[in-house]
Design a protein around this motif. Structure first.
Motif, mmCIF file in Angstrom:
data_model
loop_
_atom_site.group_PDB
_atom_site.id
_atom_site.type_symbol
_atom_site.label_atom_id
_atom_site.label_comp_id
_atom_site.label_asym_id
_atom_site.label_seq_id
_atom_site.Cartn_x
_atom_site.Cartn_y
_atom_site.Cartn_z
ATOM 1 N N PRO A 84 34.605 37.568 54.581
ATOM 2 C CA PRO A 84 35.911 37.922 54.018
ATOM 3 C C PRO A 84 36.761 38.722 55.003
ATOM 4 C CG PRO A 84 34.144 39.278 53.060
ATOM 5 C CD PRO A 84 33.482 38.225 53.890
ATOM 6 N N ARG A 85 38.062 38.435 54.965
ATOM 7 C CA ARG A 85 39.000 39.191 55.806
ATOM 8 C C ARG A 85 39.752 40.213 54.950
ATOM 9 N NH1 ARG A 85 43.670 39.606 57.884
ATOM 10 N NH2 ARG A 85 44.685 38.314 56.310
ATOM 11 N N THR A 86 39.949 39.853 53.670
ATOM 12 C CA THR A 86 40.726 40.741 52.793
ATOM 13 C C THR A 86 39.881 41.139 51.588
ATOM 14 O OG1 THR A 86 41.622 38.734 51.812
ATOM 15 C CG2 THR A 86 42.994 39.845 53.443
ATOM 16 N N HIS A 87 40.050 42.380 51.155
ATOM 17 C CA HIS A 87 39.263 42.918 50.040
ATOM 18 C C HIS A 87 40.188 43.756 49.155
ATOM 19 C CE1 HIS A 87 36.096 46.154 48.717
ATOM 20 N NE2 HIS A 87 36.355 45.310 47.746
ATOM 21 N N VAL A 88 40.126 43.506 47.850
ATOM 22 C CA VAL A 88 40.830 44.354 46.878
ATOM 23 C C VAL A 88 39.783 44.989 45.974
ATOM 24 C CG1 VAL A 88 42.459 44.415 44.953
ATOM 25 C CG2 VAL A 88 42.911 42.909 46.910
ATOM 26 N N ASP A 89 39.851 46.317 45.830
ATOM 27 C CA ASP A 89 38.922 47.022 44.935
ATOM 28 C C ASP A 89 39.741 47.603 43.788
ATOM 29 O OD1 ASP A 89 36.522 48.159 43.997
ATOM 30 O OD2 ASP A 89 37.069 50.072 44.907
ATOM 31 N N VAL A 90 39.339 47.256 42.581
ATOM 32 C CA VAL A 90 40.142 47.598 41.388
ATOM 33 C C VAL A 90 39.491 48.771 40.662
ATOM 34 C CG1 VAL A 90 41.093 46.659 39.246
ATOM 35 C CG2 VAL A 90 40.778 45.160 41.226
ATOM 36 N N GLY A 148 46.364 45.083 31.474
ATOM 37 C CA GLY A 148 46.467 43.647 31.223
ATOM 38 C C GLY A 148 46.217 42.953 32.547
ATOM 39 N N PRO A 149 46.898 41.791 32.781
ATOM 40 C CA PRO A 149 46.679 41.097 34.058
ATOM 41 C C PRO A 149 46.961 42.045 35.233
ATOM 42 C CG PRO A 149 48.031 39.782 32.574
ATOM 43 C CD PRO A 149 47.859 41.107 31.907
ATOM 44 N N VAL A 150 46.144 41.940 36.273
ATOM 45 C CA VAL A 150 46.302 42.831 37.430
ATOM 46 C C VAL A 150 47.151 42.120 38.466
ATOM 47 C CG1 VAL A 150 45.078 44.200 39.162
ATOM 48 C CG2 VAL A 150 43.946 43.633 37.010
ATOM 49 N N ARG A 151 48.203 42.826 38.918
ATOM 50 C CA ARG A 151 49.008 42.213 39.979
ATOM 51 C C ARG A 151 48.376 42.592 41.307
ATOM 52 N NH1 ARG A 151 55.009 42.662 40.002
ATOM 53 N NH2 ARG A 151 54.658 44.831 39.515
ATOM 54 N N THR A 152 47.756 41.603 41.950
ATOM 55 C CA THR A 152 47.023 41.903 43.174
ATOM 56 C C THR A 152 47.305 40.806 44.197
ATOM 57 O OG1 THR A 152 44.791 41.903 44.078
ATOM 58 C CG2 THR A 152 45.014 40.908 41.973
ATOM 59 N N ASP A 156 40.110 37.508 49.673
ATOM 60 C CA ASP A 156 38.824 36.820 49.824
ATOM 61 C C ASP A 156 37.786 37.432 48.890
ATOM 62 O OD1 ASP A 156 39.934 35.286 51.856
ATOM 63 O OD2 ASP A 156 39.468 36.803 53.373
ATOM 64 N N LEU A 157 37.843 38.754 48.745
ATOM 65 C CA LEU A 157 36.836 39.459 47.942
ATOM 66 C C LEU A 157 37.543 40.427 47.001
ATOM 67 C CD1 LEU A 157 33.834 40.457 47.480
ATOM 68 C CD2 LEU A 157 34.282 42.133 49.290
ATOM 69 N N VAL A 158 37.136 40.388 45.716
ATOM 70 C CA VAL A 158 37.613 41.398 44.753
ATOM 71 C C VAL A 158 36.399 42.096 44.170
ATOM 72 C CG1 VAL A 158 38.629 41.738 42.476
ATOM 73 C CG2 VAL A 158 39.805 40.320 44.133
ATOM 74 N N THR A 159 36.439 43.422 44.122
ATOM 75 C CA THR A 159 35.354 44.169 43.475
ATOM 76 C C THR A 159 35.934 45.048 42.379
ATOM 77 O OG1 THR A 159 35.571 45.886 45.167
ATOM 78 C CG2 THR A 159 33.826 44.271 45.493
ATOM 79 N N MET A 160 35.124 45.299 41.369
ATOM 80 C CA MET A 160 35.510 46.242 40.310
ATOM 81 C C MET A 160 34.208 46.893 39.850
ATOM 82 S SD MET A 160 38.158 45.829 37.251
ATOM 83 C CE MET A 160 37.525 44.658 36.129
ATOM 84 N N SER A 161 34.018 48.168 40.186
ATOM 85 C CA SER A 161 32.728 48.781 39.887
ATOM 86 C C SER A 161 32.889 49.948 38.933
ATOM 87 C CB SER A 161 32.032 49.230 41.179
ATOM 88 O OG SER A 161 32.786 50.162 41.898
ATOM 89 N N VAL A 176 40.294 40.375 34.127
ATOM 90 C CA VAL A 176 39.315 39.522 34.822
ATOM 91 C C VAL A 176 39.935 38.155 35.135
ATOM 92 C CG1 VAL A 176 37.099 38.328 34.573
ATOM 93 C CG2 VAL A 176 37.313 40.726 33.883
ATOM 94 N N ARG A 177 40.690 37.609 34.175
ATOM 95 C CA ARG A 177 41.341 36.304 34.425
ATOM 96 C C ARG A 177 42.216 36.371 35.666
ATOM 97 N NH1 ARG A 177 41.523 32.328 30.632
ATOM 98 N NH2 ARG A 177 40.676 32.943 28.621
ATOM 99 N N SER A 178 43.025 37.427 35.771
ATOM 100 C CA SER A 178 43.965 37.510 36.893
ATOM 101 C C SER A 178 43.209 37.715 38.204
ATOM 102 C CB SER A 178 44.988 38.622 36.663
ATOM 103 O OG SER A 178 44.316 39.851 36.472
ATOM 104 N N LEU A 179 42.128 38.491 38.170
ATOM 105 C CA LEU A 179 41.366 38.715 39.413
ATOM 106 C C LEU A 179 40.695 37.430 39.858
ATOM 107 C CD1 LEU A 179 39.795 42.188 38.552
ATOM 108 C CD2 LEU A 179 41.777 41.709 40.004
ATOM 109 N N ALA A 180 40.136 36.690 38.879
ATOM 110 C CA ALA A 180 39.435 35.441 39.212
ATOM 111 C C ALA A 180 40.402 34.425 39.813
ATOM 112 C CB ALA A 180 38.764 34.870 37.967
ATOM 113 N N ALA A 181 41.667 34.489 39.377
ATOM 114 C CA ALA A 181 42.639 33.512 39.884
ATOM 115 C C ALA A 181 43.001 33.795 41.339
ATOM 116 C CB ALA A 181 43.899 33.551 39.016
ATOM 117 N N GLU A 182 42.827 35.045 41.778
ATOM 118 C CA GLU A 182 43.322 35.424 43.108
ATOM 119 C C GLU A 182 42.242 35.542 44.165
ATOM 120 O OE1 GLU A 182 46.301 35.442 43.935
ATOM 121 O OE2 GLU A 182 47.278 35.414 41.980
ATOM 122 N N ALA A 183 40.962 35.425 43.764
ATOM 123 C CA ALA A 183 39.901 35.763 44.722
ATOM 124 C C ALA A 183 38.971 34.596 44.985
ATOM 125 C CB ALA A 183 39.088 36.930 44.179
ATOM 126 N N ALA A 184 38.394 34.552 46.188
ATOM 127 C CA ALA A 184 37.352 33.561 46.485
ATOM 128 C C ALA A 184 36.023 34.017 45.884
ATOM 129 C CB ALA A 184 37.220 33.382 47.991
#
Ligand SMILES: C[S@@+](CC[C@H](N)C(=O)[O-])C[C@H]1O[C@@H](n2cnc3c(N)ncnc32)[C@H](O)[C@@H]1O
Length: 326
Positions: A84-90, A148-152, A156-161, A176-184
Motif C-alpha cells: 500500500p502507498r496510501t493509508h487512512v486510519d479512522v 454516517g458515511p465517512v468522507r475519505t 489502498d489501506l483503511v484501518t479502524m481500531s 463501513v459501507r463508505s470505507l469499503a467503497a474507497e479502499a483496496a
C-alpha cells in the motif's frame, strides 16, 4: 512477547515524562470504568481532556498497537503482492494503527488520520513527529466526527481500531459501507470480548455483501462456524507493562494479554490460508494440539505428533492466530 518499536517507545516516554502520575492514575481509572460500563452522556467525548489522552496513551496505546500490528501482520502474510502507498486510519486516537501499519508495510507514503478529539490529535501528532517513518511523521490529522458515511480519500489501506463500538449504532453500517467503497484492503479491530466479536461478525457479513472477501482471520467467506452465545473468535497478544503502566492501572503483573477480534477484507482474489489457529496451541512432549477454523470443516481439533516430522517442527513454532499449515 509483543514489543513497541523503539521510536514509539521513546516518543511515549518523552511525551509522558514529568506527567503527574496521580492525575494519570485517576484519568486511567475513569477510562477503565467508562470502557467497562459505558460513557456518561454528559461527558463531551471519551478522550475529551489532555489528562484522558495522556492516560490512554500510557495504558491503552501499547496494547492497541500490539493488537493492530498482529492483525496487520496476519493480513500481510496472505497479501504477498500488496504494497500500500496510501493509508487512512479512522478514529485514530493517538495513532496506534498508523505506527503499526508503517511497521508492517514500509511502502506506505501517505497517511491520513480521522479523529474527533482535538486533544488526541495534538498528542498523536506530537508522538508521530518522533517516528522514524516519514509516512507517520508527515501524517495528516483531520478533525472529523463520524456520524454516517465517512468522507475519505480513496486509499489502498483503511484501518479502524477499537472504534466501531463507540460509533452511534446507526452510523456503523454507513461508515463501513463508505470505507469499503474507497479502499483496496479494510482492516477492523475490536476488543476481544463477546460484544466486540458480534460487531466484527456483523461487519464481516456486511463487507462480504459489499463484494469484498475475507483475507484474515477466516479461511473462508461462509458463515462463522462458531456457535453464537457459546464462544467467540478472538486472539491475544502478550505485552510488557512499564512501571508507569502498572502504576496507573493499579496492577502488579509485569505483563498483560490484550485480547482482540478483527477482520481484514479485500477486493481482489488471492490465495487463502486453509486454516487458522483459534486457541492457544497446547504443546506437550511429542505432540501439539491445535484448534483450527478451517475452510472446509468448520472449527476442528487437530493433533500433530512427532512422527509427522516437518509438520511437527512447524507446529512447535506456531502461535494462536497464525495460519495453518504455515
Ligand atoms: C478506543 S479509542 C481507539 C483509538 C485508536 N484507534 C487505537 O486503536 O488506539 C476510540 C477512538 O475513536 C474516536 N471516535 C469515537 N467516536 C468517533 C466518532 N463518531 N468520530 C470520530 N472519532 C470517533 C475517539 O475519539 C477515540 O480516539
Amino acid at each position: 512477547m509483543a514489543e513497541l518499536p523503539p521510536d514509539l517507545s521513546t516518543a511515549l516516554d518523552e511525551a509522558l515524562r514529568g506527567a503527574d502520575s496521580g492525575g494519570l492514575t485517576r484519568a486511567a481509572q475513569k477510562l477503565i470504568r467508562q470502557y467497562r460500563d459505558g460513557f456518561d452522556p454528559a461527558e463531551r467525548m471519551p478522550l475529551g481532556s489532555a489528562a484522558d489522552v495522556a492516560a490512554y496513551a500510557a495504558y491503552r496505546m501499547p496494547a492497541t498497537y500490539a493488537a493492530v500490528a498482529a492483525a496487520l501482520r496476519h493480513s500481510a502474510a496472505l497479501l504477498p503482492g500488496f504494497a500500500p502507498r496510501t493509508h487512512v486510519d479512522v478514529g485514530g486516537g493517538t495513532g496506534a494503527a498508523i505506527w503499526a501499519a508503517a511497521e508492517v508495510w514500509p511502502s506506505i507514503e501517505e497517511t491520513t488520520v480521522l479523529e474527533q478529539a482535538p486533544e488526541a490529535i495534538a498528542f498523536g501528532r506530537r508522538l508521530a513527529g518522533r517516528s522514524d517513518s516519514p509516512a507517520v511523521r508527515e501524517a495528516r490529522w483531520l478533525r472529523t466526527v463520524i456520524d454516517g458515511p465517512v468522507r475519505t480519500p480513496a486509499s489502498d489501506l483503511v484501518t479502524m481500531s477499537y472504534v466501531l463500538g463507540e460509533l452511534p449504532p446507526g452510523a456503523r453500517t454507513d461508515a463501513v459501507r463508505s470505507l469499503a467503497a474507497e479502499a483496496a484492503v479494510v482492516v477492523l479491530v475490536e476488543p476481544g470480548t463477546p460484544a466486540g466479536y458480534e460487531r466484527i461478525v456483523e461487519t464481516r457479513d456486511l463487507l462480504i455483501e459489499l463484494g469484498l472477501s475475507v483475507v484474515a482471520p477466516c479461511p473462508h467467506d461462509g458463515p462463522c462456524p462458531i456457535p453464537r452465545g457459546e464462544d467467540w473468535c478472538h486472539f491475544a497478544e502478550r505485552l510488557n507493562r512499564t512501571a508507569l503502566h502498572r502504576r496507573i492501572k493499579v496492577a502488579s503483573l509485569g505483563f498483560e494479554d490484550e485480547k482482540f477480534c478483527y477482520v481484514a477484507a479485500a477486493r481482489n482474489d488471492r490465495p487463502r490460508a486453509s486454516g487458522r489457529v483459534v486457541r492457544r496451541p497446547l504443546k506437550r512432549k511429542g505432540m501439539v494440539a491445535l484448534r483450527l477454523c478451517t475452510e472446509t470443516s468448520g472449527v476442528t481439533d487437530v493433533t500433530v505428533s512427532k512422527r509427522q516430522g516437518d509438520l511437527y517442527r512447524a507446529a512447535r513454532k506456531i502461535d494462536w492466530g497464525d495460519a495453518w499449515p504455515p
